[in-house]
Design a protein around this motif. Structure first.
Motif, PDB file in Angstrom:
ATOM      1  N   ALA A  49       0.813  -1.214   0.000  1.00 12.58           N
ATOM      2  CA  ALA A  49       0.000   0.000   0.000  1.00 12.58           C
ATOM      3  C   ALA A  49       0.851   1.271   0.000  1.00 12.58           C
ATOM      4  O   ALA A  49       0.352   2.358  -0.255  1.00 12.58           O
ATOM      5  N   SER A  50       2.129   1.128   0.286  1.00 11.11           N
ATOM      6  CA  SER A  50       3.024   2.277   0.368  1.00 11.11           C
ATOM      7  C   SER A  50       3.666   2.551  -0.988  1.00 11.11           C
ATOM      8  O   SER A  50       3.936   1.636  -1.749  1.00 11.11           O
ATOM      9  N   GLU A  51       3.937   3.824  -1.255  1.00  5.51           N
ATOM     10  CA  GLU A  51       4.619   4.190  -2.502  1.00  5.51           C
ATOM     11  C   GLU A  51       6.117   4.324  -2.334  1.00  5.51           C
ATOM     12  O   GLU A  51       6.856   4.309  -3.306  1.00  5.51           O
ATOM     13  N   LEU A  52       6.567   4.484  -1.085  1.00  5.78           N
ATOM     14  CA  LEU A  52       7.975   4.769  -0.844  1.00  5.78           C
ATOM     15  C   LEU A  52       8.302   4.345   0.581  1.00  5.78           C
ATOM     16  O   LEU A  52       7.524   4.585   1.493  1.00  5.78           O
ATOM     17  N   THR A  53       9.471   3.731   0.771  1.00  7.75           N
ATOM     18  CA  THR A  53       9.924   3.390   2.111  1.00  7.75           C
ATOM     19  C   THR A  53      11.206   4.148   2.403  1.00  7.75           C
ATOM     20  O   THR A  53      12.122   4.170   1.585  1.00  7.75           O
ATOM     21  N   LEU A  54      11.249   4.761   3.582  1.00  7.59           N
ATOM     22  CA  LEU A  54      12.414   5.505   4.048  1.00  7.59           C
ATOM     23  C   LEU A  54      13.135   4.649   5.077  1.00  7.59           C
ATOM     24  O   LEU A  54      12.536   4.219   6.064  1.00  7.59           O
ATOM     25  N   TYR A  55      14.416   4.399   4.865  1.00  9.93           N
ATOM     26  CA  TYR A  55      15.199   3.531   5.740  1.00  9.93           C
ATOM     27  C   TYR A  55      16.334   4.287   6.411  1.00  9.93           C
ATOM     28  O   TYR A  55      17.024   5.062   5.757  1.00  9.93           O
ATOM     29  N   GLY A  56      16.562   3.967   7.679  1.00  7.62           N
ATOM     30  CA  GLY A  56      17.803   4.320   8.332  1.00  7.62           C
ATOM     31  C   GLY A  56      18.838   3.267   7.973  1.00  7.62           C
ATOM     32  O   GLY A  56      18.507   2.190   7.460  1.00  7.62           O
ATOM     33  N   ARG A  57      20.098   3.552   8.245  1.00  8.03           N
ATOM     34  CA  ARG A  57      21.179   2.661   7.816  1.00  8.03           C
ATOM     35  C   ARG A  57      21.078   1.256   8.373  1.00  8.03           C
ATOM     36  O   ARG A  57      21.206   0.282   7.638  1.00  8.03           O
ATOM     37  N   LYS A  58      20.869   1.116   9.677  1.00  7.51           N
ATOM     38  CA  LYS A  58      20.877  -0.225  10.275  1.00  7.51           C
ATOM     39  C   LYS A  58      19.801  -1.128   9.673  1.00  7.51           C
ATOM     40  O   LYS A  58      20.070  -2.267   9.298  1.00  7.51           O
ATOM     41  N   LEU A  59      18.580  -0.621   9.596  1.00  2.36           N
ATOM     42  CA  LEU A  59      17.518  -1.459   9.044  1.00  2.36           C
ATOM     43  C   LEU A  59      17.723  -1.696   7.550  1.00  2.36           C
ATOM     44  O   LEU A  59      17.443  -2.787   7.050  1.00  2.36           O
ATOM     45  N   TRP A  60      18.240  -0.694   6.850  1.00  2.00           N
ATOM     46  CA  TRP A  60      18.557  -0.888   5.436  1.00  2.00           C
ATOM     47  C   TRP A  60      19.546  -2.036   5.257  1.00  2.00           C
ATOM     48  O   TRP A  60      19.360  -2.918   4.410  1.00  2.00           O
ATOM     49  N   GLU A  61      20.593  -2.046   6.070  1.00  2.00           N
ATOM     50  CA  GLU A  61      21.595  -3.100   5.939  1.00  2.00           C
ATOM     51  C   GLU A  61      20.996  -4.471   6.241  1.00  2.00           C
ATOM     52  O   GLU A  61      21.303  -5.454   5.564  1.00  2.00           O
ATOM     53  N   ALA A  62      20.100  -4.545   7.226  1.00  2.00           N
ATOM     54  CA  ALA A  62      19.451  -5.826   7.539  1.00  2.00           C
ATOM     55  C   ALA A  62      18.537  -6.273   6.394  1.00  2.00           C
ATOM     56  O   ALA A  62      18.588  -7.434   5.963  1.00  2.00           O
ATOM     57  N   MET A  63      17.722  -5.368   5.895  1.00  2.00           N
ATOM     58  CA  MET A  63      16.781  -5.726   4.818  1.00  2.00           C
ATOM     59  C   MET A  63      17.516  -6.041   3.518  1.00  2.00           C
ATOM     60  O   MET A  63      17.193  -7.006   2.837  1.00  2.00           O
TER      61      MET A  63
END
Length: 194
Positions: A49-63
Motif C-alpha cells: 500500500a506504500s509508494e515509498l519506504t524511508l530507511y535508516g542505515r541499520k535497518l537498510w543493511e538488515a533488509m
C-alpha cells in the motif's frame, strides 16, 4: 501531501531490538522462528500500500542483506517470494552518512534527514513508510509522523532499542485499528491528531 507511517514489531516493554540488536523475539514462539503467516501477510499488505519506504542505515543493511535474494532461497515460501519481489521493486530512500552507495531501487541521502522527509511529505503521492528507530525518532521529534502501527509481541526483553524516542512535547493520537494475530501479537494503529 503524503502520509508518513511508522510501524515496526516491538516488545511489550517497547523495544524494537533487544540488546545487541537482537530481534529473535519477533518471530513468534521462540528465537529464530518466523512470524505467523497472518502477520507476515499484514506486513506485506502494508508495504504494497506504500509508494515509498524511508530507511535508516541499520535497518537498510538488515533488509538489503536478505530480501534481494529472498525469493531464490530453496525453502522460501510463496509469501516470502512475493515479499522479496515487492521489496526489490519498491522505491526506497536510505538515510546515512556512513555508507556511500545503495542498490535495489533505492537512492541515498547523506544530508539533513528531516529536511528531506519534509520535502517528500509535501509532494503529491501515496503513503510513505519510515523504518528504523533513529530515523523515525528524528521524524517523530519534528512532528512528521502521521500514523503509528505498533505491532506488540508478548515478550519482555528489558532493554535495547526503543520504538519511541524522547519528545519535547506531547503527541495526541487517535486509535484507528486494533487487531490480534496468532501467538498473542497485537496490532494497534494510531493517527496523529492535528
Amino acid at each position: 501531501m503524503r502520509k508518513l507511517i511508522f510501524g515496526m514489531n516491538l516488545t511489550l516493554d517497547g523495544y524494537i531490538a533487544a540488546p545487541g540488536d537482537d530481534i529473535g523475539w519477533s518471530g513468534g514462539e521462540g528465537p529464530d522462528s518466523s512470524p505467523s503467516d497472518e502477520l507476515f501477510q499484514w506486513w506485506y499488505e502494508q508495504m504494497r500500500a506504500s509508494e515509498l519506504t524511508l530507511y535508516g542505515r541499520k535497518l537498510w543493511e538488515a533488509m538489503s542483506s536478505h530480501w534481494p535474494t529472498g525469493d531464490q532461497r530453496p525453502n522460501a515460501t510463496q509469501a516470502e517470494i512475493e515479499f522479496a519481489r515487492l521489496w526489490r521493486d519498491m522505491p526506497k530512500v536510505v538515510f546515512s552518512s556512513t555508507i556511500d552507495q545503495v542498490d535495489w531501487n533505492a537512492r541515498l541521502v547523506t544530508g539533513d534527514a528531516v529536511a528531506e522527509i519534509t520535502r517528500l511529505k509535501a509532494e503529491d503521492g501515496g503513503p510513505m513508510d519510515i523504518a528504523g528507530a533513529t530515523l523515525a525518532g528524528a521524524a517523530m521529534r519534528a512532528g512528521l509522523i502521521d500514523e503509528y502501527a505498533v505491532v506488540t509481541h508478548p515478550v519482555l526483553v528489558g532493554g535495547g532499542t526503543p520504538f519511541f524516542t524522547a519528545l519535547d512535547t506531547w503527541v495526541n493520537l487517535n486509535l484507528v485499528e486494533r487487531r490480534t494475530f496468532p501467538g498473542g501479537v497485537v496490532l494497534t494503529r494510531y493517527e496523529t491528531r492535528r
